[in-house]
Design an enzyme around this catalytic site. Structure first.
Site, PDB file in Angstrom:
ATOM      1  CG  ASP A 146      -1.992  -1.053   1.200  1.00  0.00           C
ATOM      2  OD1 ASP A 146      -1.768  -2.099   0.555  1.00  0.00           O
ATOM      3  OD2 ASP A 146      -3.035  -0.849   1.832  1.00  0.00           O
ATOM      4  CE  LYS A 213      -5.346   1.984   2.470  1.00  0.00           C
ATOM      5  NZ  LYS A 213      -4.196   1.324   3.136  1.00  0.00           N
ATOM      6  CE  LYS A 249      -6.947  -1.400   2.552  1.00  0.00           C
ATOM      7  NZ  LYS A 249      -5.580  -1.898   2.868  1.00  0.00           N
TER       8      LYS A 249
END
Length: 313
Positions: A146, A213, A249
């Site tokens: 991430d 995300k 996400k």
């Protein structure tokens, strides 16, 4: 790099600013309508289990210890030890120095290990440091990375720099023959406008993101339903144009089963059922799992369990 990414900042600006503008009032209204949808008992049970399977169970604190990470891994693998039919979570998300601990604790479970990298959460570091951070996590066993984009570069219009950095981190995800999935964190709370969220989503996808995300969870506002709706529209339209599917996400601030179900309805109604899978949609959360478990127990027994029924992470 793709032909688009070979463009200079002016070319990328033409591409990104050529995207249809976002109707903010319309996006807010649509998200609000989707948030009022109700689902029946059987569908609710299925939705709760699906939401559990989509959780990236997360601990990103300076006080994290190997013991805490191992306990979190045990909870993620067996959320309700007395109910083996309860699914496990999608991933455990930790800092890079805890990847090896999580990997060992999760051996044989099929649960992914995700690691934040690239000078999370600020992203304020030289590219060489970010790439070393990524490579170290991948070498330690991270299945997913991430990363955070350079919001300062994006907001100042240096789109080429952002694109090149994402592409370089994606290459670092292949360190040592590995192929870790790359989730690109936009930090939507700092992007100021819905149009910027849309542009950042497309820039990340064009640069090689496997997931986009919303947030680090360290900035307010974090995930919101309207922003997630915009990102879902972006991945839907991106697949229609390129044939490549990218996941979404939302992370930060999603704490209740009721909220999680609103997101699942939004996924289904916006991107479609192809995204209703942990392969394509995740919740970045630390406390959400507890409420999902309490609601599962309520459906099974007809009564609410006390707060001591679930562990406090």
């Amino acid at each position: 790099m793709t032909a688009q990414l070979a463009l200079d900042d002016a070319g990328l600006r033409r591409l990104l600013h050529g995207l249809p503008p976002v109707d903010q009032v319309g996006a807010d209204a649509r998200a609000a309508r989707l948030g009022t949808r109700s689902i029946k008992t059987t569908a609710k049970a299925e939705a709760l289990d699906l939401a559990v399977r989509m959780v990236d169970l997360t601990t990103l604190e300076g006080a994290d210890t190997p013991g805490k990470v191992r306990a979190l891994c045990a909870k993620g693998a067996h959320p309700e030890p007395d109910q083996p039919e309860c699914p496990s979570v999608a991933a455990i998300c930790v800092y890079g120095d805890m990847v090896a601990t999580a990997k060992a604790a999760l051996a044989g479970t099929g649960i992914k290990v995700a690691s934040v990298a690239t000078a999370f959460p600020s992203g304020r570091a030289p590219l060489a440091v970010k790439l070393a951070d990524t490579a170290a996590a991948v070498e330690a066993g991270a299945d997913e990375i991430d990363m955070v984009i350079d919001r300062g570069a994006f907001l100042s219009g240096r789109y080429g720099a952002v694109a090149e950095e994402i592409a370089a981190v994606k290459q670092a995800c292949r360190t040592g023959g590995h192929d870790a999935h790359l989730k690109v964190i936009l930090e939507t709370g700092e992007l100021a406008t819905y149009d910027n969220v849309k542009r950042a989503s497309w820039l990340a996808m064009l640069s090689g993101a496997d997931f986009i995300k919303t947030s680090t969870g360290k900035v307010s506002p974090a995930a919101t339903l309207p922003v997630t709706l915009l990102m879902l529209e972006s991945v839907r339209d991106f697949r229609a144009q390129t044939g490549r599917q990218v996941g979404v996400k939302p992370a930060g601030g999603i704490r209740t089963a009721k909220d999680a179900i609103k997101y699942l309805v939004t996924v289904n109604e916006t991107a479609g059922p192809d995204w209703l899978s942990p392969d394509w949609f995740r919740f970045g959360a630390s406390s959400l799992l507890n409420d999902l478990l309490l609601q599962r127990r309520k459906l099974a027994t007809g009564v609410y369990s006390g707060p001591d029924y679930v562990t406090v992470d």
